[in-house]
Design a protein around this motif. Sequence first.
Motif, PDB file in Angstrom:
ATOM      1  N   LYS A 119      -8.748  44.645  47.314  1.00  0.00           N
ATOM      2  CA  LYS A 119      -9.828  45.602  47.062  1.00  0.00           C
ATOM      3  C   LYS A 119     -11.154  44.981  47.509  1.00  0.00           C
ATOM      4  N   THR A 120     -11.921  45.770  48.228  1.00  0.00           N
ATOM      5  CA  THR A 120     -13.209  45.259  48.720  1.00  0.00           C
ATOM      6  C   THR A 120     -14.271  45.400  47.631  1.00  0.00           C
ATOM      7  N   LYS A 121     -15.349  44.662  47.797  1.00  0.00           N
ATOM      8  CA  LYS A 121     -16.455  44.739  46.829  1.00  0.00           C
ATOM      9  C   LYS A 121     -17.577  45.599  47.403  1.00  0.00           C
ATOM     10  N   ALA A 122     -18.265  46.309  46.509  1.00  0.00           N
ATOM     11  CA  ALA A 122     -19.372  47.150  46.973  1.00  0.00           C
ATOM     12  C   ALA A 122     -20.588  46.993  46.067  1.00  0.00           C
ATOM     13  N   PHE A 145     -21.491  39.745  53.164  1.00  0.00           N
ATOM     14  CA  PHE A 145     -21.082  41.146  53.098  1.00  0.00           C
ATOM     15  C   PHE A 145     -21.608  41.874  54.326  1.00  0.00           C
ATOM     16  N   HIS A 153     -14.594  47.055  54.221  1.00  0.00           N
ATOM     17  CA  HIS A 153     -15.386  45.823  54.191  1.00  0.00           C
ATOM     18  C   HIS A 153     -16.020  45.631  52.816  1.00  0.00           C
ATOM     19  N   ASN A 154     -16.378  44.382  52.509  1.00  0.00           N
ATOM     20  CA  ASN A 154     -17.280  44.144  51.378  1.00  0.00           C
ATOM     21  C   ASN A 154     -18.647  44.618  51.858  1.00  0.00           C
ATOM     22  N   ASP A 212     -19.225  48.024  42.447  1.00  0.00           N
ATOM     23  CA  ASP A 212     -19.183  46.907  41.490  1.00  0.00           C
ATOM     24  C   ASP A 212     -20.546  46.676  40.846  1.00  0.00           C
TER      25      ASP A 212
END
Length: 225
Positions: free
Chosen positions: A4-7, A31, A125-126, A143
């Motif tokens: 899972k990507t971070k946002a 990022f 992408h993050n 996040d």
Amino acid sequence: MGEKTKAIAIDGPSGAGKSTLARALAKELGFRYVDTGAIYRTVGCYARRKGVDPGNAEAVTALLPEIRVEVLYDSEGLQHMVLNGEDVTAEIRLPEISMYASRVSAIPAVRDFLMEMQRDLARRHNVIMDGRDIGTVVLPQADIKLFLSASPEDRAMRRFLELEQRGTPQDYGPLLSEIKERDYNDSHRAAAPLRPAEDAILLDTTGNTFDQSFQLLLKTIKENL
Ligand code: DC
């Protein structure tokens, strides 16, 4: 399926320093920086080229099937906007495109048209994504959600200095009026108006230097990510 990507979502009014800060933070954190205002500007740019009134929802909506918008990244990680195969990254920064972007972005069909592209970038992408409705609509599961603001006078002064530095100076008074008009448009429209998400962290950068704001955001992100 990948991890899972971070946002990180950064919303706020024009000129609060979102893009400069987000770009620097993205570099620091590794990022990808996604400037969603540039995506709306690209649609505004097309409406302007076609001589279409950006306030005419029907006319702008009729243009959408002719528009192919792509977000590409160069080897430096810089975002490029491509409109029907043509790189319009420089053109969308023309001062007159700002108001076009603000007007077309109030049209729900335009927002729907651009939604999936933004979500897809965050899936792959993050990202640090900046805009007006990232925490509320585009990435409600982000996040971290930051809402960045500063007084209109402070934001107009930053814009004034930026344009002066770029060699395209403009008077302060009209810049302040434009900031206030865009604030009004962006926060009073029915479709995805500018407002902080309930779980957003509110940060006011009035009077801060770039470095003070950068450190404040970096600390906030590290504490919350
Ligand atoms: O961030 P910017 O000034 O480049 O954005 C241009 C316009 O696009 C802004 O007036 C409002 C609109 N916009 C939007 O409605 N939603 C976003 N997520 C980003 C920008």
